[in-house]
Write an enzyme that holds these catalytic residues in place. Structure first.
Site, PDB file in Angstrom:
ATOM      1  N   GLY A 135       0.693  -1.183   0.173  1.00  0.00           N
ATOM      2  CA  GLY A 135      -0.149  -0.134  -0.011  1.00  0.00           C
ATOM      3  C   GLY A 135       1.000   1.270   0.025  1.00  0.00           C
ATOM      4  O   GLY A 135       2.004   1.201   0.122  1.00  0.00           O
ATOM      5  N   ARG A 136       0.171   2.368   0.154  1.00  0.00           N
ATOM      6  CA  ARG A 136       0.904   3.591  -0.218  1.00  0.00           C
ATOM      7  C   ARG A 136       0.287   4.611   0.779  1.00  0.00           C
ATOM      8  O   ARG A 136      -1.056   4.702   0.858  1.00  0.00           O
ATOM      9  CB  ARG A 136       0.857   4.132  -1.637  1.00  0.00           C
ATOM     10  CG  ARG A 136       1.377   5.491  -1.787  1.00  0.00           C
ATOM     11  CD  ARG A 136       1.453   5.906  -3.329  1.00  0.00           C
ATOM     12  NE  ARG A 136       1.993   4.882  -4.296  1.00  0.00           N
ATOM     13  CZ  ARG A 136       3.314   4.434  -4.522  1.00  0.00           C
ATOM     14  NH1 ARG A 136       4.102   5.379  -3.707  1.00  0.00           N
ATOM     15  NH2 ARG A 136       3.597   3.561  -5.025  1.00  0.00           N
ATOM     16  N   GLY A 137       0.826   5.436   1.261  1.00  0.00           N
ATOM     17  CA  GLY A 137       0.411   6.324   2.329  1.00  0.00           C
ATOM     18  C   GLY A 137       0.915   7.737   2.112  1.00  0.00           C
ATOM     19  O   GLY A 137       1.976   7.913   1.118  1.00  0.00           O
TER      20      GLY A 137
ATOM     21  N   GLY B 246       4.703   7.691   2.424  1.00  0.00           N
ATOM     22  CA  GLY B 246       5.547   6.533   2.053  1.00  0.00           C
ATOM     23  C   GLY B 246       4.702   5.472   1.699  1.00  0.00           C
ATOM     24  O   GLY B 246       3.775   5.362   1.422  1.00  0.00           O
ATOM     25  N   GLN B 247       5.435   4.137   1.380  1.00  0.00           N
ATOM     26  CA  GLN B 247       4.834   3.137   0.809  1.00  0.00           C
ATOM     27  C   GLN B 247       5.100   2.013   1.650  1.00  0.00           C
ATOM     28  O   GLN B 247       6.269   2.014   2.294  1.00  0.00           O
ATOM     29  CB  GLN B 247       5.071   2.768  -0.536  1.00  0.00           C
ATOM     30  CG  GLN B 247       6.591   2.966  -1.047  1.00  0.00           C
ATOM     31  CD  GLN B 247       6.888   3.049  -2.424  1.00  0.00           C
ATOM     32  OE1 GLN B 247       6.079   2.597  -3.314  1.00  0.00           O
ATOM     33  NE2 GLN B 247       8.029   3.653  -2.593  1.00  0.00           N
TER      34      GLN B 247
ATOM     35  N   ASP C 238      -5.228   9.892  13.584  1.00  0.00           N
ATOM     36  CA  ASP C 238      -5.528   9.409  12.295  1.00  0.00           C
ATOM     37  C   ASP C 238      -6.303   7.972  12.494  1.00  0.00           C
ATOM     38  O   ASP C 238      -6.047   7.119  11.811  1.00  0.00           O
ATOM     39  CB  ASP C 238      -4.496   9.211  11.105  1.00  0.00           C
ATOM     40  CG  ASP C 238      -5.051   9.075   9.785  1.00  0.00           C
ATOM     41  OD1 ASP C 238      -6.292   9.411   9.498  1.00  0.00           O
ATOM     42  OD2 ASP C 238      -4.216   8.472   8.983  1.00  0.00           O
TER      43      ASP C 238
END
Length: 1198
Positions: free
Chosen positions: A206-208, A211-212, A324
């Site tokens: 996944g990607r955030g 970063g990833q 978050d």
């Protein structure tokens, strides 16, 4: 070589896994969204959803995913191995699945059977939600590319790599450049090297925003880890450093205890910071999606809530904000083997509360707290709001407030919960974006802009994305009601829903200052399940308790003695060693021996079979994480020569009694030296003036448990030569401080000062203090502590079950008898062990109120309290000797009227304020208001089947402001040979956190039902009474030499049990209490003659003072003071041996009334004329604890 497609500013290198036999074309949909820095890409399981927000073109590739079962992990530091999905945020998708760029990759195709093809698609429900779930609010808009899979094309067999063709897009966004820059270009099977380990990239997860995340294999082992590769862009460097520092701080805590993802290491790889995490299985959003967004039953929501609240509790204690929290960031550890075991992930947005910046965009919008939307200062409470939104989403199967914009978000909140308070709107820096002032009014108030007004100003069209539109949160209880439940199961579900909604409203309180805290959440009835104990035979209830099993602490080799974790005490086995040795349940955290020398406390980890809850070990046991949110700051507290510097476990109440002299018996009735500490989050200390030797106790002694049902105590009397055990309980109460030297000199500024007789009670002083660190014993000071057997009370509702399960009651006391500072009972077996060292000095007396109602005196403002510490004082008003007790609670009239919303309909349980109501103190251990086995007919509280009527809005505020006082008023008895004593000191208990005396309908124990509404703090002091029967419950006492104290415990939605404590006796003549009231000026008429003539020299001297005129006819209460004499005690019925009777049966007399204003005929059922203690001619039984160690006598009172 795989083709390279050039975007506007960066390159996208696309690889296709060689194991796939076809490629896929992809098309790109352009959707108008709000670009943000908080997009998440959570591709997991058999389906992956990919969001791309960049100027580069995402290339559709079948994303790889892991096999559902993970490889075995032999490493003992890993209790279980899972896969993880780290939700990310913005950034373009560079590689969905990569393979080697040469034939070498084709050769390695064999081992790649671990990777399976999955669909990269957009979930239809997200489109229904407006595709705004994880986007942030920005004024400008941009394009989002959503990848859809198309039919496969022909594979290029020559190269071994599938070539995918991608369409290009000219859509750009103003912020896409920065979002797309700095990402590491991943290649499958690339090796990432740290200083000590090498990791091979298996697949992209996944990607955030920062970063990833990739799935990696730790070479040389069969461990699978998740590595988060941060961007190296300067704009993310600072946040990356903060995340690393927070993870470094969390790494010193037990990740399993506190339910957050475990970080293994951090290293640099090609100028990119790499964070190595444990692999987890599936996030909650994907779990909901997998189940077609069907609502989750409350019995599954509860363990998730408990675990996340435990994580928030730890973060709050560290001063950290997650910022978050959402379903994507709550991971299921292993759904197949550990159902609903979850951990919190993604600390990329976390910050320290001291560095929280106002007006910062934090949190995903659906879960964004009002203070963030309005631009108000914020703290950790924003995470509690997010958690409330999460559990509401689990309950509904759909987001509660799915706002497509911040305006829609605050509009949804306002429509359901009302507008934020005026002072919040006026202070908000962004209020004018969503609200207007009504200038036409002479008192201009804020009003929400209409959707048309907002659209005209911003151009953003308001949308309706809600699936459910509620006028108030209470309406949520009516949705998705299951239809397959019948009988008691349906009642259980309704009661559970009421408690759930009550907790949800407290979590979603708009004012952050009034929002419930994590510790209060963990002590809410919905989590502790006290309301379910009314239905002990329901299979639904049993299922609820079984589901909470996952919250138990799991010990693994990660928690070794080398880890700096705080140990937690459970039931402590007796020990005969000469130093302070304690036995811990192995389901608690690791033992960390910080003793500086051999004379300090040593702790052993053993006895794994001991249950740490009030339920059998097969039922629910708490997570040790919840048991010890340990504050990190140290605050030594000086009192004379005594120093206590203990590490606080805010989710447990520990009571430590440490008199100063350890060499001999030095305590006297007039001057009791020692320390009585009740520990909690804000840990005040109970100090008593005489100087004491410095005492240090291991952090483990300050134990803590998650499921409050009593109090945990560590009792260390003076001159004891060995430690025989420590009784522990689970509760959350604030400590109070009672310096004896201040008695009669300082007075509380509360309602009692307005009464002629009230201002001379022992004054009470609170000194909130944070106990951190550990306390060690001075050299050559061995201690001996008697074991108090923690009774387990099993709730039953039928006569047959009561009779058939009496033996189980001894191990299922839901209320877990509280053994507090000066309360102890020596069992016959234990007294032989301790009689040579220190005799027992106090008795524990219990009774069972079948209907403890919240009663408030009609004294108007006189009863209101101004103390902010929310203290509760117990007022004992003896008049003449009597074996019976009734309770009057005087609550402050600051309780809100809306708390009466769910007042029980029982004629006994009057819930109106400013009225006096009676409390039936039920003697029978078979106390069940649904049967007639008891000699007293007791009316069952209507709240039993209605979640105990504790779901009102004002309960939390009431806890903060109400200061009930409890008056014990036994009926009038005119036996001249009996004399009574009033307690020496009164211990208030802070009720900001809910105590957890569990209510139960038990076959052999107390039914502590409380009729107060919403925990309105009626501290009903009750006395456990034991009825003769085939199965008697033994309470093994703790001996100590402390002043007698009353401790009134209370909590929202729970039921209180308070103990009467027997003070060390006085050999001199009786004395009277210095009250100015005329009725208090002299010794009781019965006192002088009876003390000298009616009692043997070894029997207790009993003291009393006359009740005030207003209550003069209502009776008296006895608190017993032991005189010199026996080291053992028993209160016996004639037909039973001394070894089985340790409780004082008290009969209910006919003339007990809480107030002269209430006619006896109003309570015919409560005060029956019969008494079943036929063995006692005077219908009273007293228990005394002499001080002399030389004599060993027993007095079976018949």
């Amino acid at each position: 070589m795989a083709p390279v497609y050039e975007g506007m500013a960066s390159h996208v290198q696309v690889f296709s896994p060689h194991t796939l036999q076809s490629s896929a074309f992809c098309s790109v949909k352009k959707l108008k969204i709000e670009p943000s820095s908080n997009w998440d890409m959570t591709g997991y399981g058999s389906h992956s959803k990919v969001y791309s927000q960049s100027k580069n073109i995402p290339l559709s590739q079948p994303a790889t995913t892991t096999v559902s079962t993970s490889l075995p992990v032999p490493n003992p530091s890993l209790p279980y191995e899972q896969t993880i999905v780290f939700p990310g945020s913005t950034g373009h998708i560079v590689v969905t699945s990569a393979s080697s760029t040469s034939v070498t990759g084709q050769v390695l195709g064999g081992p790649h059977n671990l990777m399976r093809r999955s669909t990269v698609s957009l979930l239809d429900t997200y489109q229904k939600c407006g595709l705004k779930r994880k986007s942030e609010e920005i004024e400008n808009t941009s394009s989002v590319q959503i990848i859809e899979e198309h039919p496969p094309m022909i594979q290029n067999n020559a190269s071994g790599a599938t070539v995918a063709t991608a369409t290009t897009s000219t859509a750009t966004s103003k912020n896409s450049g920065s979002n797309s820059e700095g990402d590491y270009q991943l290649v499958q099977h690339e090796v990432l090297c740290s200083m000590t380990n090498t990791y091979e990239v298996l697949e992209f997860l996944g990607r955030g925003t920062f970063g990833q995340v990739v799935k990696c294999w730790k070479r040389g082992t069969n461990e699978i880890v998740a590595i988060k590769i941060l961007k190296n862009h300067p704009s993310y460097a600072r946040q990356g450093q903060i995340e690393v520092s927070i993870l470094a701080r969390l790494s010193t805590e037990s990740a399993d205890d506190y339910n957050f993802v475990r970080a293994y290491e951090c290293f640099q790889h090609k100028n990119h910071t790499c964070l190595v995490f444990e692999m987890l299985e599936q996030n909650l959003y994907d779990f909901l999606k997998q189940n077609k967004f069907s609502p989750l039953p409350l019995k599954y929501i509860r363990p998730v809530l408990q675990q996340v609240a435990t994580a928030l509790m730890k973060l709050k204690s560290l001063g950290l904000i997650h910022a978050d929290l959402k379903p994507e960031n709550i991971m299921l550890v292993d759904p197949s083997r550990q159902p609903y075991r979850v951990k919190v992930i993604d600390f990329g947005s976390a910050s320290h509360v001291s560095k929280a910046v106002c007006s910062t965009y934090l949190q995903s919008r659906y879960y964004r707290a009002p203070e963030i939307i309005l631009g108000l200062p914020f703290c950790e409470a924003i995470d509690m709001w997010s958690l409330g939104c999460v559990i509401a989403e689990l309950f509904l199967g759909w987001p509660l407030y799915p706002g497509a914009s911040e305006y829609d978000q605050i509009r949804y909140i306002s429509q359901t919960q009302g507008l934020p308070a005026e002072y919040l709107l006026s202070a908000g820096t962004k209020t004018t974006r969503f609200f207007n002032r009504d200038t036409d009014s002479p008192y201009p108030l804020w009003r929400l802009k209409t959707p048309d007004d907002h659209e005209a100003e911003t151009g953003i069209k308001s949308k309706e994305a809600r699936k459910y539109i509620f006028n108030c949160l209470d309406d949520m209880a009516q949705v998705n009601m299951t239809t397959d439940l019948e009988g008691s199961d349906m009642l259980v579900e309704k009661a559970d829903r009421r408690e759930f909604i009550d907790l949800l409203k407290k979590m979603l309180t708009i004012d952050a200052d009034k929002r419930i805290t994590p510790i209060e959440t963990l002590n809410h009835p919905f989590v502790t399940m006290t309301h379910l104990l009314d239905f002990p035979h329901s299979t639904h209830v049993k299922s609820c308790f079984q589901n909470m099993e996952i919250c138990k602490r799991r010990v693994n080799m990660y928690d070794t003695v080398n880890q700096s974790k705080t140990p937690f005490i459970t039931h402590v086995a007796p020990s005969t060693s000469t130093n302070l040795t304690m036995t811990f349940n192995n389901q608690l955290t690791t033992v960390h021996n910080q003793a500086p020398s051999s004379t300090s406390a040593t702790i052993s980890l053993a006895n794994p079979e001991v249950s740490i809850l009030n339920y059998p070990s097969t039922l629910y046991q708490p997570s040790a994480a919840s048991m010890a949110a340990v504050a990190q700051r140290s605050m030594p507290l000086q009192t004379g020569t005594a120093q206590i510097c203990a590490r606080p476990d805010p989710f447990q109440q520990a009571l430590i009694v440490c008199p100063p002299g350890f060499q001999g018996l030095q305590a006297s009735p007039s001057k009791h030296a020692g320390y009585s500490v009740r520990m909690e989050n804000a840990v005040p200390i109970v100090t008593q003036a005489p100087g004491a030797q410095p005492l240090q106790i291991q952090p483990g002694l300050l134990a803590q448990q998650a499921w409050p049902s009593g109090t945990q105590q560590i009792l260390l009397p003076p001159a004891w030569q060995q430690l025989t055990g420590v009784a522990t309980h689970t509760s959350v109460q604030h400590a109070t401080v009672i310096p004896e030297t201040m008695a009669g000199t300082q007075q509380l500024a509360d309602w009692r000062n307005t009464h002629a007789h009230g201002s001379h009670y022992n004054p009470i002083m609170q000194q909130p203090a944070l106990l951190t660190g550990h306390v060690t014993l001075p050299a050559a000071q061995p201690l001996n502590v008697g074991v108090a057997h923690v009774m387990r009370q099993q709730p039953t509702s039928t006569t047959s079950s009561r009779k058939s399960k009496q033996h189980q009651s001894s191990v299922r006391n839901v209320s877990t008898c509280e053994v507090s500072s000066s309360q102890a009972i020596s069992s016959p077996q234990r007294s032989k062990r301790v009689k040579e060292n220190t005799p027992p000095r106090c008795a524990m007396v219990h009774s069972s109120p079948a209907c403890s109602t919240s009663v408030t005196c009609g004294w108007g403002d006189v009863a209101s309290s101004t103390t902010r510490e929310r203290q509760r004082q117990t007022i004992v008003i003896p008049d003449t000797p009597s074996p019976t007790v009734s309770v009057i609670t005087i609550s402050s009239d600051t309780d809100e009227e809306e708390e009466q919303k769910h007042a029980p309909t029982s004629t006994v349980s009057k819930q109106r304020k400013n009225v006096i109501s009676c409390v039936t103190v039920h003697d029978s251990p078979y106390s069940d208001s649904s049967s007639n086995t008891s000699p007293y007919s007791v009316q069952q509280r209507a709240g039993h089947n209605n979640a105990n009527a504790f779901d009102t809005k004002g309960s939390l505020e009431n806890h903060c402001t109400g200061n009930p006082r409890t008056i014990i008023v036994p009926p009038l008895k005119t036996q001249a040979s009996e004399v009574l004593v009033e307690c020496d000191s009164l211990v208030p208990v802070n009720t900001s956190h809910h105590s957890s005396s569990y209510k139960s309908k038990s076959s052999s124990n107390v039914t502590s039902t409380s009729g107060h509404s919403s925990g309105s703090s009626s501290g009903a002091i009750t006395y456990r009474q034991q009825r003769p029967g085939p199965h008697f419950q033994q309470q093994q006492p703790l001996n100590l030499s402390q002043a007698q104290q009353h401790i009134t415990t209370d909590r929202t939605g729970s039921h209180r049990r308070q103990q009467a404590y027997i003070t060390p006796t006085m050999a001199q003549a009786p004395y009277s209490f210095p009250h100015n009231s005329p009725s208090h000026g002299t010794v009781h008429p019965h006192l002088a003659a009876a003390a000298a003539a009616a009692h043997l020299p070894t029997q207790p001297h009993l003291y009393t003072y006359t009740a005030p005129a207003a209550l003069g006819s209502t009776g008296t209460v006895a608190h017993l003071v032991a005189s010199q004499g026996s080291a053992r005690h028993t209160v016996q019925h004639t037909a039973y041996p001394a070894s089985i009777v340790h409780q004082v049966p008290v009969s209910m007399g006919p003339r007990v009334l809480p107030s002269p204003t209430i006619h006896p005929s109003q309570y015919p059922a409560q005060f029956a004329h019969q008494t079943y203690i036929s063995a006692s001619p005077a219908s009273t039984v007293y228990t005394g604890y002499p001080l002399s160690p030389a004599k060993v006598n027993q007095y079976p009172y018949i």
